[in-house]
Design a protein around this motif. Structure first.
Motif, PDB file in Angstrom:
ATOM      1  N   ASP A 131       0.921  -1.060   0.236  1.00 47.67           N
ATOM      2  CA  ASP A 131      -0.031   0.087   0.052  1.00 47.67           C
ATOM      3  C   ASP A 131       0.911   1.001   0.039  1.00 47.67           C
ATOM      4  OD1 ASP A 131      -2.549  -0.956   0.277  1.00 47.67           O
ATOM      5  OD2 ASP A 131      -1.674  -1.892   2.131  1.00 47.67           O
ATOM      6  N   GLY A 132       2.332   0.846   0.078  1.00 51.54           N
ATOM      7  CA  GLY A 132       3.082   2.167   0.769  1.00 51.54           C
ATOM      8  C   GLY A 132       4.029   1.950   0.013  1.00 51.54           C
ATOM      9  N   LEU A 150       7.455   3.511  -8.365  1.00 52.07           N
ATOM     10  CA  LEU A 150       6.441   3.821  -7.455  1.00 52.07           C
ATOM     11  C   LEU A 150       5.057   4.909  -8.412  1.00 52.07           C
ATOM     12  CD1 LEU A 150       8.148   5.439  -4.986  1.00 52.07           C
ATOM     13  CD2 LEU A 150       7.147   3.332  -4.834  1.00 52.07           C
ATOM     14  N   ASP A 154       1.345   3.718  -9.186  1.00 51.59           N
ATOM     15  CA  ASP A 154       0.681   4.150  -8.504  1.00 51.59           C
ATOM     16  C   ASP A 154      -0.444   4.076  -9.269  1.00 51.59           C
ATOM     17  OD1 ASP A 154      -0.969   5.678  -6.517  1.00 51.59           O
ATOM     18  OD2 ASP A 154      -0.529   7.569  -8.261  1.00 51.59           O
ATOM     19  N   HIS A 157      -2.431   0.843  -9.937  1.00 50.97           N
ATOM     20  CA  HIS A 157      -3.841   1.521  -8.732  1.00 50.97           C
ATOM     21  C   HIS A 157      -5.245   2.624  -9.639  1.00 50.97           C
ATOM     22  CE1 HIS A 157      -1.519   0.001  -4.661  1.00 50.97           C
ATOM     23  NE2 HIS A 157      -1.211  -0.407  -6.073  1.00 50.97           N
ATOM     24  N   GLN A 158      -4.345   3.429 -10.284  1.00 52.66           N
ATOM     25  CA  GLN A 158      -5.197   3.871 -10.306  1.00 52.66           C
ATOM     26  C   GLN A 158      -6.550   3.346 -11.320  1.00 52.66           C
ATOM     27  OE1 GLN A 158      -3.867   8.428 -12.003  1.00 52.66           O
ATOM     28  NE2 GLN A 158      -2.531   7.797 -10.186  1.00 52.66           N
ATOM     29  N   PRO A 164      -5.095   4.540  -3.547  1.00 53.58           N
ATOM     30  CA  PRO A 164      -3.301   5.422  -4.138  1.00 53.58           C
ATOM     31  C   PRO A 164      -2.044   4.776  -3.056  1.00 53.58           C
ATOM     32  CG  PRO A 164      -4.652   7.054  -3.271  1.00 53.58           C
ATOM     33  CD  PRO A 164      -5.392   6.097  -2.322  1.00 53.58           C
ATOM     34  N   LEU A 165      -1.228   4.731  -3.884  1.00 52.55           N
ATOM     35  CA  LEU A 165       0.282   4.516  -3.229  1.00 52.55           C
ATOM     36  C   LEU A 165       0.549   5.234  -2.695  1.00 52.55           C
ATOM     37  CD1 LEU A 165       2.213   1.537  -3.459  1.00 52.55           C
ATOM     38  CD2 LEU A 165       3.256   2.087  -5.186  1.00 52.55           C
ATOM     39  N   PHE A 166       1.110   5.316  -1.589  1.00 60.66           N
ATOM     40  CA  PHE A 166       2.002   6.273  -0.508  1.00 60.66           C
ATOM     41  C   PHE A 166       3.288   5.989  -0.524  1.00 60.66           C
ATOM     42  CE2 PHE A 166      -2.568   6.318   0.067  1.00 60.66           C
ATOM     43  CZ  PHE A 166      -2.995   8.068   0.236  1.00 60.66           C
TER      44      PHE A 166
END
Length: 185
Positions: A131-132, A150, A154, A157-158, A164-166
Motif C-alpha cells: 500500500d506504500g 512507484l 500508482d 492502482h489508478q 493510491p500508493l503512498f
C-alpha cells in the motif's frame, strides 16, 4: 493454506484475493524480529485479516556504499511502522555501484541498472500488494528507478480504481562529513 488476507471493504481485487498465510506471516515475523520486535504472529495475522496497510521499506543492497550505516535506521522505521499499526516488509534493491565500477566494464551498466531497478520494484510492489513504501536514498540511479517504479505502481492502482500508493523518500546516510552550505539550506 490460503485465506483471505484483507477486508473486502476496499473493493480492491488485489488486496481481497486469497494469499498464503504460511508464507507471509513468517516473513513479517522475521522482519520484525530483525528490528528487535518480539514474535507477534497473532498480531500479524490479525492485521492482515483486518486490512492494515502493507508498507515496503526499500533500501539498497549490503554491497551498495550509500546503504552503509543505514541498518539501524531501517530497523527504527520498521519498528515505527509496526507501532503505528502497519505491516512492514523489508525490501532490498540491489544494483551495481557506479563509483565502485569505475575503470571496469561494469561501469557501462549504470543507466541500465536504473531501468532494472524500476521494473523490479514496480513488479515487487504490485505482486506483493504493498500500500506504500519508505524508500531509503541510495544512489541517484536507484532513486530515479525507485521513483519511476512507484509512479508506475500508482498508475496501475489508478487504472483499477484502487487506493493510491503512498511513499516517502529518505536521503542517503553516506557522506556524513559533507555539509550543505547555508545558502543551499
Amino acid at each position: 493454506h490460503f485465506v483471505r488476507m484483507h477486508s473486502n471493504k476496499f473493493r480492491d481485487p488485489l488486496i481481497s484475493r486469497a494469499q498464503p498465510v504460511t508464507i507471509v506471516v513468517p516473513l513479517v515475523d522475521e522482519t520484525l524480529r530483525m528490528a528487535g520486535v518480539p514474535s507477534a504472529r497473532e498480531q500479524i495475522l490479525d492485521r492482515f485479516m483486518n486490512g492494515h496497510p502493507r508498507l515496503a521499506v526499500v533500501h539498497g543492497g549490503d554491497d551498495h556504499p550509500p546503504n552503509v550505516g543505514s541498518k539501524e535506521t531501517i530497523r527504527r522505521i520498521i519498528r515505527q511502522i509496526w507501532a503505528n499499526g502497519g505491516i512492514p516488509f523489508e525490501v532490498s534493491q540491489s544494483a551495481p555501484c557506479e563509483e565502485l565500477s569505475y575503470g571496469t566494464e561494469g561501469m557501462n551498466y549504470a543507466l541500465l541498472t536504473r531501468n532494472f531497478c524500476t521494473a523490479a520494484l514496480a513488479a515487487h510492489i504490485e505482486a506483493h500488494g504493498y500500500d506504500g513504501a519508505v524508500v531509503f536514498g541510495v544512489c541517484d540511479k536507484m532513486m530515479v528507478g525507485c521513483l519511476r517504479a512507484l509512479i508506475e505502481a500508482d498508475l496501475a492502482h489508478q487504472r483499477r480504481k484502487a487506493r493510491p500508493l503512498f511513499a516517502i523518500f529518505i536521503p542517503s546516510l553516506i557522506g556524513r562529513e559533507t555539509f550543505i552550505a547555508d545558502e543551499d539550506r
